[in-house]
Design an enzyme around this catalytic site. Structure first.
Site, PDB file in Angstrom:
ATOM      1  N   GLU A 292      85.073  80.368  33.871  1.00  0.00           N
ATOM      2  CA  GLU A 292      85.761  80.103  35.129  1.00  0.00           C
ATOM      3  C   GLU A 292      85.020  79.005  35.894  1.00  0.00           C
ATOM      4  O   GLU A 292      84.063  79.305  36.629  1.00  0.00           O
ATOM      5  CB  GLU A 292      85.798  81.378  35.976  1.00  0.00           C
ATOM      6  CG  GLU A 292      86.557  82.514  35.325  1.00  0.00           C
ATOM      7  CD  GLU A 292      87.193  83.427  36.358  1.00  0.00           C
ATOM      8  OE1 GLU A 292      88.410  83.633  36.288  1.00  0.00           O
ATOM      9  OE2 GLU A 292      86.486  83.911  37.264  1.00  0.00           O
TER      10      GLU A 292
ATOM     11  N   SER B 182      92.986  79.100  38.682  1.00  0.00           N
ATOM     12  CA  SER B 182      94.320  78.616  39.022  1.00  0.00           C
ATOM     13  C   SER B 182      95.291  78.609  37.840  1.00  0.00           C
ATOM     14  O   SER B 182      96.089  77.677  37.675  1.00  0.00           O
ATOM     15  CB  SER B 182      94.229  77.232  39.669  1.00  0.00           C
ATOM     16  OG  SER B 182      93.487  77.304  40.875  1.00  0.00           O
TER      17      SER B 182
ATOM     18  N   GLY C  64      91.038  79.673  42.743  1.00  0.00           N
ATOM     19  CA  GLY C  64      91.739  79.791  44.019  1.00  0.00           C
ATOM     20  C   GLY C  64      91.999  78.462  44.709  1.00  0.00           C
ATOM     21  O   GLY C  64      92.369  78.419  45.871  1.00  0.00           O
TER      22      GLY C  64
ATOM     23  N   ASN D  63      93.013  89.806  37.987  1.00  0.00           N
ATOM     24  CA  ASN D  63      91.993  90.239  38.950  1.00  0.00           C
ATOM     25  C   ASN D  63      92.624  90.204  40.336  1.00  0.00           C
ATOM     26  O   ASN D  63      92.851  89.132  40.890  1.00  0.00           O
ATOM     27  CB  ASN D  63      90.787  89.284  38.863  1.00  0.00           C
ATOM     28  CG  ASN D  63      89.779  89.516  39.970  1.00  0.00           C
ATOM     29  OD1 ASN D  63      89.794  90.557  40.621  1.00  0.00           O
ATOM     30  ND2 ASN D  63      88.896  88.545  40.173  1.00  0.00           N
ATOM     31  N   TRP D  64      92.909  91.390  40.867  1.00  0.00           N
ATOM     32  CA  TRP D  64      93.636  91.445  42.137  1.00  0.00           C
ATOM     33  C   TRP D  64      92.720  91.223  43.347  1.00  0.00           C
ATOM     34  O   TRP D  64      93.193  91.147  44.477  1.00  0.00           O
ATOM     35  CB  TRP D  64      94.359  92.797  42.276  1.00  0.00           C
ATOM     36  CG  TRP D  64      95.427  93.028  41.239  1.00  0.00           C
ATOM     37  CD1 TRP D  64      95.727  92.215  40.167  1.00  0.00           C
ATOM     38  CD2 TRP D  64      96.321  94.132  41.150  1.00  0.00           C
ATOM     39  NE1 TRP D  64      96.753  92.764  39.424  1.00  0.00           N
ATOM     40  CE2 TRP D  64      97.137  93.951  40.012  1.00  0.00           C
ATOM     41  CE3 TRP D  64      96.510  95.283  41.925  1.00  0.00           C
ATOM     42  CZ2 TRP D  64      98.122  94.854  39.638  1.00  0.00           C
ATOM     43  CZ3 TRP D  64      97.500  96.190  41.553  1.00  0.00           C
ATOM     44  CH2 TRP D  64      98.293  95.977  40.428  1.00  0.00           C
ATOM     45  N   LYS D  65      91.426  91.202  43.118  1.00  0.00           N
ATOM     46  CA  LYS D  65      90.441  90.994  44.186  1.00  0.00           C
ATOM     47  C   LYS D  65      90.661  92.006  45.333  1.00  0.00           C
ATOM     48  O   LYS D  65      91.119  93.119  45.075  1.00  0.00           O
ATOM     49  CB  LYS D  65      90.488  89.552  44.689  1.00  0.00           C
ATOM     50  CG  LYS D  65      90.443  88.542  43.546  1.00  0.00           C
ATOM     51  CD  LYS D  65      90.132  87.153  44.002  1.00  0.00           C
ATOM     52  CE  LYS D  65      90.259  86.201  42.833  1.00  0.00           C
ATOM     53  NZ  LYS D  65      89.740  84.871  43.103  1.00  0.00           N
TER      54      LYS D  65
ATOM     55  N   GLY E 217      93.702  85.221  38.872  1.00  0.00           N
ATOM     56  CA  GLY E 217      93.514  85.776  40.209  1.00  0.00           C
ATOM     57  C   GLY E 217      94.831  85.811  40.960  1.00  0.00           C
ATOM     58  O   GLY E 217      95.688  86.666  40.722  1.00  0.00           O
ATOM     59  N   GLY E 218      95.026  84.844  41.851  1.00  0.00           N
ATOM     60  CA  GLY E 218      96.197  84.810  42.738  1.00  0.00           C
ATOM     61  C   GLY E 218      97.531  85.099  42.060  1.00  0.00           C
ATOM     62  O   GLY E 218      98.329  85.900  42.570  1.00  0.00           O
TER      63      GLY E 218
ATOM     64  N   HIS F 189      81.570  87.932  38.380  1.00  0.00           N
ATOM     65  CA  HIS F 189      82.563  86.993  38.926  1.00  0.00           C
ATOM     66  C   HIS F 189      81.851  86.048  39.906  1.00  0.00           C
ATOM     67  O   HIS F 189      80.925  86.467  40.608  1.00  0.00           O
ATOM     68  CB  HIS F 189      83.680  87.761  39.636  1.00  0.00           C
ATOM     69  CG  HIS F 189      84.847  86.891  39.981  1.00  0.00           C
ATOM     70  ND1 HIS F 189      84.851  86.082  41.095  1.00  0.00           N
ATOM     71  CD2 HIS F 189      86.030  86.672  39.352  1.00  0.00           C
ATOM     72  CE1 HIS F 189      85.988  85.407  41.135  1.00  0.00           C
ATOM     73  NE2 HIS F 189      86.724  85.752  40.091  1.00  0.00           N
TER      74      HIS F 189
ATOM     75  N   GLU G 169      82.596  85.047  42.710  1.00  0.00           N
ATOM     76  CA  GLU G 169      82.574  85.527  44.104  1.00  0.00           C
ATOM     77  C   GLU G 169      81.450  86.546  44.298  1.00  0.00           C
ATOM     78  O   GLU G 169      80.826  86.598  45.356  1.00  0.00           O
ATOM     79  CB  GLU G 169      83.954  86.100  44.477  1.00  0.00           C
ATOM     80  CG  GLU G 169      84.965  84.977  44.678  1.00  0.00           C
ATOM     81  CD  GLU G 169      86.407  85.353  44.339  1.00  0.00           C
ATOM     82  OE1 GLU G 169      86.726  86.543  44.240  1.00  0.00           O
ATOM     83  OE2 GLU G 169      87.205  84.405  44.154  1.00  0.00           O
TER      84      GLU G 169
HETATM   85  C1  PEP Z   1      89.653  84.569  39.496  1.00  0.00           C
HETATM   86  O1  PEP Z   1      89.486  85.106  40.567  1.00  0.00           O
HETATM   87  O2  PEP Z   1      89.028  84.974  38.514  1.00  0.00           O
HETATM   88  C2  PEP Z   1      90.584  83.447  39.412  1.00  0.00           C
HETATM   89  C3  PEP Z   1      90.615  82.754  38.317  1.00  0.00           C
HETATM   90  O3  PEP Z   1      91.364  83.204  40.526  1.00  0.00           O
HETATM   91  P1  PEP Z   1      92.622  82.197  40.628  1.00  0.00           P
HETATM   92  O4  PEP Z   1      93.481  82.464  39.410  1.00  0.00           O
HETATM   93  O5  PEP Z   1      93.299  82.577  41.890  1.00  0.00           O
HETATM   94  O6  PEP Z   1      92.070  80.821  40.617  1.00  0.00           O
END
Ligand code: PEP
Length: 252
Positions: free
Chosen positions: A167, A213, A173, A9-11, A234-235, A95, A97
């Site tokens: 999640e 993470s 994050g 997920n590049w956000k 994500g990141g 998600h 967010e």
């Molecule tokens: C996400 O945005 O779904 C996520 C899990 O982010 P990160 O891996 O950066 O914690």
């Protein structure tokens, strides 16, 4: 045996050129790759160009969100048909967010899941508890509530097609991953609850990703858990090398 699925997920990151360059890098690694489903979810602006790069490879395209109507006066929104048109096969829904920053409700998520399935795409439905809820021993209650509301009205054949991403919000994050045991405990609870909602066959089929993470050095331990079928990243999905390592370590 459930097929592993790793999604990035590049956000709200990357210009079209930057996105294409990541797609090209990943395509080199996963032009043909049979050990897992690999999905990337760039921002809307880059979907079309990224699709052109990966269309002949084993990497699949996903979107980060969409609206549940087919078309009309919904300024700023993107429809499921538009996503299908640019090659999306997956769509993330709910998600944290979206839920926390943009006020998305379980009812919204339910409508999104329905239309994603109607268009023949696969939803990645995100659920998970806040830190305070975990500390108050409410994790399972929150997961039950989200699963019940988000999957409301779904036949078991539909539910089995949904990918659930567990999640824990406190792990997104933050660099603070759930321990493999914490992940397994929640994944098992989710699978058992799906069995209660539907039946054993559905619960055995449904794929549950962990997200929060995920990094190259923790994915293997997470994937070693019986009920962890993949990861939503994500990141660490924004860098070709780290996402590649995550996918490789996930299936080792
Ligand atoms: C996400 O945005 O779904 C996520 C899990 O982010 P990160 O891996 O950066 O914690």
């Amino acid at each position: 045996m459930r097929r592993p699925i790793i999604a990035g997920n590049w956000k709200m990151n990357k210009t079209v050129d930057e996105a294409v360059s990541i797609a090209v890098g990943l395509k080199r690694k996963f032009y043909t790759f049979s050990e897992a489903d690999v999905v990337i979810c760039p921002p809307f602006t880059a979907l079309s160009k990224v699709h052109e790069q990966i269309v002949d490879s084993s990497i699949m395209l996903g979107a980060q969100d969409m609206y549940w109507e087919e078309s009309g006066a919904f300024t700023g929104e993107i429809s499921p048909g538009m996503l299908k048109d640019v090659g999306c096969r997956y769509v993330i829904a709910g998600h944290s967010e979206r839920r926390n920053i943009f006020g998305e409700t379980d009812e919204d998520v339910n409508k999104k899941l329905k239309i994603i399935l109607k268009h023949g795409m696969i939803p990645i439905m995100c659920i998970g508890e806040q830190l305070e809820e975990r500390d108050n021993g409410m994790t399972f209650e929150i997961l039950e509530k989200q699963l019940t509301r988000d999957l409301k009205g779904f036949a078991k054949e539909q539910a089995a097609r949904v990918i659930i991403a567990y999640e824990p919000i406190w792990a997104i994050g933050t660099g603070r991953t759930a321990t493999p045991q914490q992940a397994q405990e929640s994944h098992r609870y989710i699978r058992d609850f799906v069995e209660r909602l539907y039946d054993r066959e559905t619960s055995v089929k449904i794929r549950i990703q962990y997200g929060g993470s995920v990094k190259p050095d923790n994915i293997a331990q997470l994937m070693a858990q019986e009920d962890v079928d993949g990861a939503l990243v994500g990141g660490a999905s924004l860098d070709v090398n780290s996402f590649t390592e995550i996918v490789e370590n996930a299936v080792k």
